[in-house]
Design an enzyme around this catalytic site. Structure first.
Site, short mmCIF file in Angstrom:
data_model
loop_
_atom_site.label_atom_id
_atom_site.label_comp_id
_atom_site.label_asym_id
_atom_site.label_seq_id
_atom_site.Cartn_x
_atom_site.Cartn_y
_atom_site.Cartn_z
N HIS A 291 4.72 1.55 -0.88
CA HIS A 291 5.15 2.88 -0.45
C HIS A 291 5.18 3.87 -1.61
O HIS A 291 5.32 3.50 -2.78
CB HIS A 291 6.53 2.84 0.21
CG HIS A 291 7.41 1.72 -0.24
ND1 HIS A 291 8.06 0.88 0.63
CD2 HIS A 291 7.69 1.25 -1.48
CE1 HIS A 291 8.73 -0.03 -0.05
NE2 HIS A 291 8.53 0.18 -1.33
N ASN B 30 1.41 -6.69 -7.39
CA ASN B 30 2.36 -5.89 -6.62
C ASN B 30 2.58 -4.56 -7.32
O ASN B 30 2.89 -4.52 -8.52
CB ASN B 30 3.70 -6.63 -6.49
CG ASN B 30 4.67 -5.89 -5.58
OD1 ASN B 30 4.64 -6.06 -4.37
ND2 ASN B 30 5.52 -5.07 -6.15
#
Length: 454
Positions: free
Chosen positions: A348, A362
Site C-alpha cells: 500500500h 517485501n
C-alpha cells in the site's frame, strides 16, 4: 483452398466538420485507440499484402497514426475531397499492378468484423463486385440495395428512389470488394454529374452491371456499419465497443463482477479465469494472464500482469510495469517502468518507478523510489528476499542487495550491500516531561494573546 492475395484501402481523408474538432475525424478514439486503428485491425485479418491509407485533412497526423499501427502502411494524400471514388483513385499509382483483390474500408467505421470481410472475399468467387449491406432498423436516407437473392441489381440513392424502393430496408454500407485491376478501371469511369459534383464509389456497381458483370451483397449486422460523424455518434461508438469487449471477455472465460463498469481498450488481453472487479479501466497495451485478479478501481496501461498476481484495489499501473507470477500490488500503489519478480509484495501507499525488485521482496507502506532529479530519471535496483521498511525513500540511482533491510523512515542515498541493515534517519531524542511543559507554555501564550485583544 488458399486465400487470394488481398490489398486494403482505408479511406481516411474526411475533415469531420460536425465533430467540431481540430483533430482529424479518424483519429478520435474509441476503446483508447484511433478509429483508424480499428479499421486497420479488421483489415489485418485478411493478411493483406499491401495497405494504403488515403489521408486528407490533417494528413501528417493521420500518416503518423497509421504507421504507429503498422510501419509498412503506405499513405497517399487526397488534396481535394471530391468523393469516395476520387479517394480510391489516389491509391491507383500504388496498387494498379497489385494482384488479387482489393477491399475498401472507412477509417470512421470502426466495427466491421473480420469474419464479415472474409465472407466478402469468399463471395468474390461468384461476383465481380461485392458490396457490404445491412438491414437497417431505420433506413432513413441511406442508399438502398435493390437485389435478387444475393445478386445486386443496383444501388439507388434515397433522393432518387421511388416509394417502392424507399420501402427497401437493405442499405449500403459503402464497403466494397473487387478484383484490383477491375476496381481501378471502373473508378476511372466514374463521373461527377450529380448535385454535389462528387465522384461516388457506389457508381462502380452500375458501371459493372452495364458491362455485363455480376455484383453481389454480403449482409452484416447494422451495428458493424456504425459510422462516426458527430460527438454523439462517437459516444455511441464507445458504448458499442465496450458492449462488445465485455461480451467477448465473458465468453472467453473472464469473470467481470460488474461488467458495465469495466472499460477496455482495443488491444486489451485478458486470460481465461482472470478476475476483474468493478470500476476498472484498461488503457492501451495491457495483458493480464490467466488466473490474475484486478480488484476494484484500478487504472492500468502499458503493463503485463502474470498468472496469480493480484492488483488493487485503487492501484495504478503505468507503461513498463511488469508483474511476475504471484506478485501482490495493493491499494494506492503506483508502478511505472518497473519489473517486479515472482512473489514480490507491495501492499500500500507506494510509488515504484524505473526500478527492478527481486523475487519475494517485501516493500513496506509509504516506500518511494525517488527516481527524478529534475532533469533525468534514475534506476533503483532491489535484490531478492529484501525487506524495505515503511516510509523508506530510495534516492536513485541506488541499489539494495539481496536479503538486505532498510529501517522504517530511512532516506537511502547509498547502495546497501546484501544482507545489510541500512538506517538513514535522525536519531530519536526523548525529553521526559517536556511535552507537559510545552503545552502549558502554549496555553499561557494563547491566553495572553486573547487578553491583549480585549
Amino acid at each position: 483452398m488458399s486465400r487470394p492475395t488481398v490489398s486494403l484501402i482505408v479511406l481516411a481523408a474526411g475533415q469531420g466538420t460536425r465533430m467540431n474538432s481540430d483533430l482529424p475525424k479518424v483519429l478520435h478514439r474509441v476503446g483508447a485507440a484511433p478509429m483508424l486503428h480499428h479499421a486497420l485491425r479488421a483489415g489485418q485479418s485478411l493478411e493483406p499484402e499491401r495497405v494504403v491509407v488515403v489521408a486528407g485533412h490533417g494528413a501528417e497526423q493521420v500518416a503518423r497514426a497509421a504507421r504507429a499501427f503498422d510501419e509498412t502502411v503506405e499513405v497517399v494524400v487526397q488534396a481535394e475531397q471530391l468523393g469516395t471514388a476520387h479517394a480510391v483513385a489516389q491509391a491507383a499509382p500504388l496498387l494498379a499492378d497489385a494482384p488479387g483483390e482489393v477491399v475498401v474500408l472507412y477509417g470512421d467505421t470502426p466495427f466491421i468484423r473480420p469474419e464479415t470481410l472474409e465472407r466478402m472475399i469468399e463471395m468474390r468467387a461468384r461476383h465481380a463486385v461485392v458490396v457490404l449491406g445491412f438491414e437497417a432498423a431505420d433506413p432513413g436516407r441511406y442508399g438502398r440495395l435493390v437485389t435478387r437473392g444475393e445478386d445486386l441489381d443496383r444501388i439507388v440513392e434515397w433522393k432518387d428512389a421511388t416509394d417502392e424502393e424507399r420501402a427497401i430496408t437493405l442499405c449500403n454500407s459503402g464497403v466494397i470488394c473487387a478484383e484490383t485491376h477491375l476496381l481501378f478501371s471502373l473508378v476511372s469511369e466514374v463521373g461527377n454529374a450529380n448535385a454535389a459534383g462528387e465522384y461516388y464509389l457506389t457508381d462502380v456497381v452500375a458501371l459493372a452491371r452495364a458491362k455485363g458483370l455480376s455484383a453481389g451483397v454480403a449482409i452484416c449486422d447494422e451495428a458493424e456499419t456504425l459510422g462516426v460523424n458527430t460527438r454523439a455518434q462517437l459516444a455511441a461508438a464507445e458504448a458499442e465497443f465496450q458492449r462488445r469487449a465485455r461480451a467477448a471477455a465473458l465468453e472467453d472465460g473472464v469473470t467481470l463482477t460488474a461488467p458495465d463498469t469495466v472499460f477496455f481498450a482495443l488491444d486489451t488481453f485478458l486470460g481465461r479465469d482472470a478476475i476483474v472487479g468493478p470500476n476498472v479501466v484498461f488503457g492501451p497495451g495491457v495483458t493480464v494472464e490467466s488466473g490474475a485478479e484486478i480488484r476494484a478501481f484500478c487504472h492500468l496501461e502499458g503493463c503485463h500482469i502474470s498468472r496469480g498476481a493480484t492488483v488493487g484495489p485503487f492501484a495504478r499501473l503505468r507503461p513498463g510495469a511488469e508483474l511476475a507470477e504471484d506478485v501482490h500490488v495493493g491499494n494506492f500503489v503506483e508502478i511505472k517502468n518497473a519489473v517486479l519478480d515472482e512473489g514480490v509484495k507491495v501492499g500500500h501507499l507506494t510509488y515504484l518507478g524505473d526500478a527492478h525488485v527481486g523475487e519475494h521482496t517485501n516493500i513496506g507502506a509509504g516506500t518511494v523510489t525517488c527516481n527524478y532529479d529534475g532533469v533525468n530519471k534514475h534506476r533503483t535496483e532491489i535484490g531478492a528476499h529484501a525487506f524495505i521498511g515503511s516510509d523508506t525513500m530510495l534516492v536513485a540511482p541506488v541499489s539494495v542487495g539481496a536479503r538486505a533491510m532498510t529501517a522504517s523512515g530511512s532516506v537511502i542515498t547509498e547502495d546497501v550491500p546484501a544482507e545489510a541493515l541500512a538506517v538513514g534517519r535522525a536519531r530519536q531524542v526523548t525529553k521526559p516531561g517536556l511535552a507537559t511543559r510545552l503545552m502549558e507554555m502554549f496555553r499561557a501564550a494563547r491566553d495572553a494573546s486573547k487578553k491583549g485583544t480585549n
